[in-house]
Design an enzyme around this catalytic site. Structure first.
Site, PDB file in Angstrom:
ATOM      1  N   ASN A 171       0.461  -6.938  15.698  1.00  0.00           N
ATOM      2  CA  ASN A 171      -0.422  -6.585  14.573  1.00  0.00           C
ATOM      3  C   ASN A 171      -0.646  -7.858  13.757  1.00  0.00           C
ATOM      4  OD1 ASN A 171      -1.705  -5.758  12.297  1.00  0.00           O
ATOM      5  ND2 ASN A 171      -0.133  -4.281  11.646  1.00  0.00           N
ATOM      6  N   ALA A 206      -6.583  -0.627  13.372  1.00  0.00           N
ATOM      7  CA  ALA A 206      -5.453   0.299  13.240  1.00  0.00           C
ATOM      8  C   ALA A 206      -5.526   1.327  14.373  1.00  0.00           C
ATOM      9  CB  ALA A 206      -5.515   0.993  11.884  1.00  0.00           C
ATOM     10  N   ASP A 231       6.982  -1.443  10.029  1.00  0.00           N
ATOM     11  CA  ASP A 231       7.325  -0.059  10.351  1.00  0.00           C
ATOM     12  C   ASP A 231       6.082   0.741  10.757  1.00  0.00           C
ATOM     13  OD1 ASP A 231       9.963  -0.595   9.800  1.00  0.00           O
ATOM     14  OD2 ASP A 231       9.800  -0.012   7.702  1.00  0.00           O
TER      15      ASP A 231
HETATM   16  C1  LIG Z   1      15.056  -0.512  -9.497  1.00  0.00           C
HETATM   17  C2  LIG Z   1      15.701  -0.834  -8.193  1.00  0.00           C
HETATM   18  C3  LIG Z   1      15.126   0.021  -7.141  1.00  0.00           C
HETATM   19  C4  LIG Z   1      15.832  -0.185  -5.849  1.00  0.00           C
HETATM   20  C5  LIG Z   1      15.428   0.879  -4.906  1.00  0.00           C
HETATM   21  C6  LIG Z   1      15.657   0.408  -3.544  1.00  0.00           C
HETATM   22  C7  LIG Z   1      15.321   1.445  -2.565  1.00  0.00           C
HETATM   23  C8  LIG Z   1      14.531   0.843  -1.475  1.00  0.00           C
HETATM   24  C9  LIG Z   1      14.592   1.724  -0.319  1.00  0.00           C
HETATM   25  C10 LIG Z   1      13.490   1.433   0.569  1.00  0.00           C
HETATM   26  C11 LIG Z   1      13.425   2.496   1.613  1.00  0.00           C
HETATM   27  C12 LIG Z   1      12.809   1.966   2.805  1.00  0.00           C
HETATM   28  C13 LIG Z   1      12.401   3.031   3.736  1.00  0.00           C
HETATM   29  C14 LIG Z   1      11.360   2.457   4.609  1.00  0.00           C
HETATM   30  C15 LIG Z   1      10.108   2.699   4.400  1.00  0.00           C
HETATM   31  C16 LIG Z   1       9.049   2.022   5.225  1.00  0.00           C
HETATM   32  O1  LIG Z   1       8.746   2.816   6.334  1.00  0.00           O
HETATM   33  C17 LIG Z   1       7.805   1.874   4.391  1.00  0.00           C
HETATM   34  C18 LIG Z   1       6.725   1.123   5.136  1.00  0.00           C
HETATM   35  O2  LIG Z   1       7.159  -0.136   5.510  1.00  0.00           O
HETATM   36  P1  LIG Z   1       6.119  -1.230   6.116  1.00  0.00           P
HETATM   37  O3  LIG Z   1       5.187  -1.606   5.012  1.00  0.00           O
HETATM   38  O4  LIG Z   1       5.348  -0.600   7.256  1.00  0.00           O
HETATM   39  O5  LIG Z   1       6.976  -2.383   6.598  1.00  0.00           O
HETATM   40  N1  LIG Z   1       8.144   1.165   3.189  1.00  0.00           N
HETATM   41  C19 LIG Z   1       8.160   1.774   1.989  1.00  0.00           C
HETATM   42  C20 LIG Z   1       8.633   0.961   0.833  1.00  0.00           C
HETATM   43  O6  LIG Z   1       7.816   2.921   1.829  1.00  0.00           O
HETATM   44  N1  LIG Z   2      -5.594  -5.153  13.975  1.00  0.00           N
HETATM   45  C1  LIG Z   2      -5.330  -4.341  12.940  1.00  0.00           C
HETATM   46  N2  LIG Z   2      -6.142  -4.303  11.856  1.00  0.00           N
HETATM   47  C2  LIG Z   2      -5.857  -3.539  10.804  1.00  0.00           C
HETATM   48  N3  LIG Z   2      -4.780  -2.721  10.743  1.00  0.00           N
HETATM   49  C3  LIG Z   2      -3.952  -2.713  11.794  1.00  0.00           C
HETATM   50  C4  LIG Z   2      -4.183  -3.518  12.942  1.00  0.00           C
HETATM   51  N4  LIG Z   2      -3.170  -3.311  13.818  1.00  0.00           N
HETATM   52  C5  LIG Z   2      -2.362  -2.396  13.261  1.00  0.00           C
HETATM   53  N5  LIG Z   2      -2.811  -2.023  12.046  1.00  0.00           N
HETATM   54  C6  LIG Z   2      -2.215  -1.088  11.072  1.00  0.00           C
HETATM   55  O1  LIG Z   2      -1.651  -1.855  10.015  1.00  0.00           O
HETATM   56  C7  LIG Z   2      -0.747  -1.024   9.315  1.00  0.00           C
HETATM   57  C8  LIG Z   2       0.393  -1.830   8.726  1.00  0.00           C
HETATM   58  O2  LIG Z   2       1.045  -2.472   9.726  1.00  0.00           O
HETATM   59  P1  LIG Z   2       2.540  -2.988   9.683  1.00  0.00           P
HETATM   60  O3  LIG Z   2       2.678  -3.865  10.883  1.00  0.00           O
HETATM   61  O4  LIG Z   2       3.470  -1.866   9.586  1.00  0.00           O
HETATM   62  O5  LIG Z   2       2.605  -3.901   8.395  1.00  0.00           O
HETATM   63  P2  LIG Z   2       3.216  -3.611   6.935  1.00  0.00           P
HETATM   64  O6  LIG Z   2       4.682  -3.600   7.102  1.00  0.00           O
HETATM   65  O7  LIG Z   2       2.743  -4.764   6.118  1.00  0.00           O
HETATM   66  O8  LIG Z   2       2.692  -2.295   6.472  1.00  0.00           O
HETATM   67  C9  LIG Z   2      -0.265  -0.011  10.308  1.00  0.00           C
HETATM   68  O9  LIG Z   2      -0.537   1.259   9.800  1.00  0.00           O
HETATM   69  C10 LIG Z   2      -1.074  -0.277  11.565  1.00  0.00           C
HETATM   70  O10 LIG Z   2      -1.542   0.937  12.105  1.00  0.00           O
END
Ligand SMILES: CCCCCCCCCCCCC/C=C/[C@@H](O)[C@H](COP(=O)(O)O)NC(C)=O
Ligand SMILES: Nc1ncnc2c1ncn2[C@@H]1O[C@H](COP(=O)(O)OP(=O)(O)O)[C@@H](O)[C@H]1O
Ligand SMILES: [Ca+2]
Length: 581
Positions: A171, A206, A231
């Site tokens: 990605n 996406a 994620d």
């Molecule tokens: C005031 C201090 C607050 C501290 C709270 C710390 C809790 C943090 C817990 C984070 C939980 C992470 C669970 C994972 C979620 C991911 O799937 C999601 C998406 O991650 P991505 O953007 O795809 O890497 N991220 C969030 C923040 O919702």
């Molecule tokens: N080429 C692309 N252009 C735009 N969005 C994309 C592309 N490839 C994947 N995605 C989408 O980007 C979103 C965020 O991706 P991710 O790799 O989890 O990054 P982040 O942790 O910053 O959210 C996902 O929902 C995925 O489906």
């Protein structure tokens, strides 16, 4: 620690002009320096590890065995952690890489032929990071040298768990938009070294990866799938792979009651997203090189997957967090701030904390019975976790039984429990959800592969108390030890927001529903209007669900990662010994 076992080879070889006894068995490569007298060497702290270790290892993994008062005497590397072996040529005293062909090196002053080969292996660094280390052995006998190279290669080739062909999805827009660079600079060269061939797809939109896996990918050609992203990207990959596996196995992926077929292809995660919690919670660090090495050595870590349905209609799968209320609102708010990069979560987190919305609804759940472990345990899910093994076994027995007796999990059996109330957050953590923001995670004692999810209910409380709870995610204190929190280890749960609870509400037409959502949104954006929104949304591994009333079921060990779970820290790290590498 593996014992050396029967020796395949034993020779005297040289490492940097010092003589070593080198031996190879099916499990270990050991090189032992021939000098025996210990020498105090205070200026090489990186070679110092404490003499007393928790496990009585005679030799350390990839590390010199020694104590603070001697130079290195013995190194060992498990054969399973050798990345590759490379032949070298030496000209005019300087060593050069050989592109696969074997050449003789004549030492200028003597008639001796000097042959060399380099072994690349996994070395453990601080905080669960792995690095690729190397050691070059020289010897005067060409035949001996060639025998060593071919023997090590034979051992590596006989390891059937190592992948040879991988399908890689990158990605380019996740996290700090570095996915492509990370893969090309840090990962691809390691795969080449290890002789792994790849088919690389840089996604263009996406759901590109999901749909490619669902419909196009020739999965038979590959030993695994690699996800370069966060994620959200991982979520795309599992949706494609699980769907495809069910279709190939004749299972209806839409049915909430069907036992899903486990996916045979393992998935590797190269972290290049914003939170990267699935990688962090299964490896212990978010480091592309470490992840690449776990893929190369062919690690395998099963993982639980939750299926999420609404009125018997499939919505999504989740492996980490399903969060309604606080985490749902943080995600919805942060999606509009993607331009901020990973910092959007901090910004929206603070904003949603100040907004302090609560939501009414009913949670029903099926407690996990007969399993070992509770969400309040002090023990943690670690590499080779016995709780996952025990409960995983129990689950497969149960699911066989379940096939025969579908009523066993049904409401009629009276096992379901129901809680009605006002909640700031409803979280289901199928794994610890540890990430750099919260190194112990949302549910520190949750297990990667025990067939359960930890349902955490945060009831309406003051901002001060909610802050206490949140701050405990980052300290040693127990975040569940508060009167307004309850936590249950469950196999299944349902949530129904208050406004959906009557049958007529369930039948709300789309128009009415979207009107409500628009009003909710207006209220969220203008908290001064004093009207709390009726609905939050579900954060499902970082994606927003389109429905609020959901039915969640855990499918134990449905997928496998190229990982081994978080390894126990060696004693020298536990003690924060400055001598540690
Ligand atoms: C005031 C201090 C607050 C501290 C709270 C710390 C809790 C943090 C817990 C984070 C939980 C992470 C669970 C994972 C979620 C991911 O799937 C999601 C998406 O991650 P991505 O953007 O795809 O890497 N991220 C969030 C923040 O919702
Ligand atoms: N080429 C692309 N252009 C735009 N969005 C994309 C592309 N490839 C994947 N995605 C989408 O980007 C979103 C965020 O991706 P991710 O790799 O989890 O990054 P982040 O942790 O910053 O959210 C996902 O929902 C995925 O489906
Ligand atoms: Ca679990």
């Amino acid at each position: 620690m593996e014992r050396p076992g029967r020796l395949l080879l034993q020779s005297e070889l040289r490492v940097r002009n010092a003589a070593y006894d080198v031996s190879l068995s099916r499990s270990l490569l050991i090189w032992k320096r021939r000098t025996s007298s210990p020498v105090y060497h205070p200026f090489r702290p990186r070679f110092c590890v404490p003499l007393f270790r928790r496990r009585p290892d005679p030799v350390l993994h990839g590390s010199p065995v020694l104590n603070c008062w001697s130079v290195c005497v013995c190194h060992s590397v498990p054969v399973s952690e050798i990345i590759s072996v490379r032949e070298e040529e030496e000209e005019n005293g300087s060593r050069q890489r050989d592109d696969g062909s074997w050449k003789k090196i004549r030492e200028r002053e003597g008639k001796d032929c000097r042959q060399a080969f380099t072994v690349l292996y996994v070395e453990r660094c601080r905080q669960h990071r792995w690095r690729c280390a190397e050691v070059t052995f020289t010897c005067s006998d060409e035949a001996v040298c060639q025998h060593w190279v071919s023997s090590i290669r034979e051992q590596l080739a006989s390891n059937t768990s190592r992948p040879k062909h991988l399908l890689v999805y990158i990605n380019p827009y996740g996290g700090k938009r570095q996915g492509k660079r990370i893969y090309e600079q840090k990962v691809a060269p390691l795969f080449t070294q290890a002789g792994i061939s790849t088919s690389v797809i840089v996604t263009e939109y996406a759901n590109h990866a999901r749909d490619h896996l669902k419909m196009e990918a020739e999965l038979k050609k590959f030993d695994g799938v690699v996800c370069v992203g966060g994620d959200g990207m991982f979520s795309e990959i599992i949706h494609g792979l699980i769907w495809r596996t069910q279709i190939d196995c004749g299972v209806d992926p839409n049915s909430p009651e069907e036992a899903l077929s486990p996916c045979s292809l393992r998935i590797g995660i190269i972290p290049a997203g914003s939170t990267d919690c699935i990688c962090f919670a299964s490896v212990g660090t978010n480091d592309p090189v470490t992840s690449a090495l776990h893929i190369i050595v062919g690690d395998s870590q099963p993982l639980d997957v939750c299926s999420v349905h609404h009125n018997n209609m499939f919505l999504r799968y989740s492996v980490s967090l399903l969060g309604y209320g606080f985490y749902g609102d943080v995600l919805s708010d942060s999606e509009r701030k993607r331009w901020m990069g990973p910092a959007r979560y901090d910004f929206s987190g603070l904003k949603m904390f100040l907004t302090h919305h609560y939501y009414e609804g009913t949670v029903s759940y099926l407690p996990a019975k007969g399993i070992i472990g509770t969400p309040r345990d002090a023990t943690r899910c670690r590499s080779g976790c016995v709780i996952c093994q025990h409960n995983g076994q129990l689950n497969s027995e149960r699911s066989e039984k379940y096939e025969m007796d579908e009523a066993s999990d049904s409401e009629s059996s009276g096992e379901w429990r129901t809680i009605r109330g006002k909640f700031l957050a409803i979280n289901a953590a199928s794994m610890s959800c540890a990430c750099p923001r919260s190194p112990k995670g949302l549910s520190p004692a949750a297990h990667l592969a025990d067939g359960t999810t930890d349902l955490i209910l945060v009831r309406k409380c003051s901002r001060f108390n909610f802050l206490r709870h949140l701050l405990r995610h980052t300290s040693k204190d127990d975040q569940f030890d508060l009167t307004f929190i309850e936590v249950h280890r469950v196999r299944r749960f349902r949530f129904m927001p208050r406004h959906c609870q009557s049958d007529s509400d369930l039948e709300l037409d789309l128009h009415e529903n979207s009107k409500r959502q628009i009003f909710s949104q207006i209220c969220k954006d203008h908290p001064a209007c004093g009207c709390a929104p009726a609905y939050s949304s579900w954060n499902c591994d970082g994606e927003i669900l389109t429905h609020t009333g959901i039915d969640v079921r855990v499918h134990g060990q449905l997928i496998k990662l190229f990982a081994r779970g978080i390894e126990e820290l060696p004693v020298f790290e536990d003690l924060s010994n400055p001598c540690a590498i």
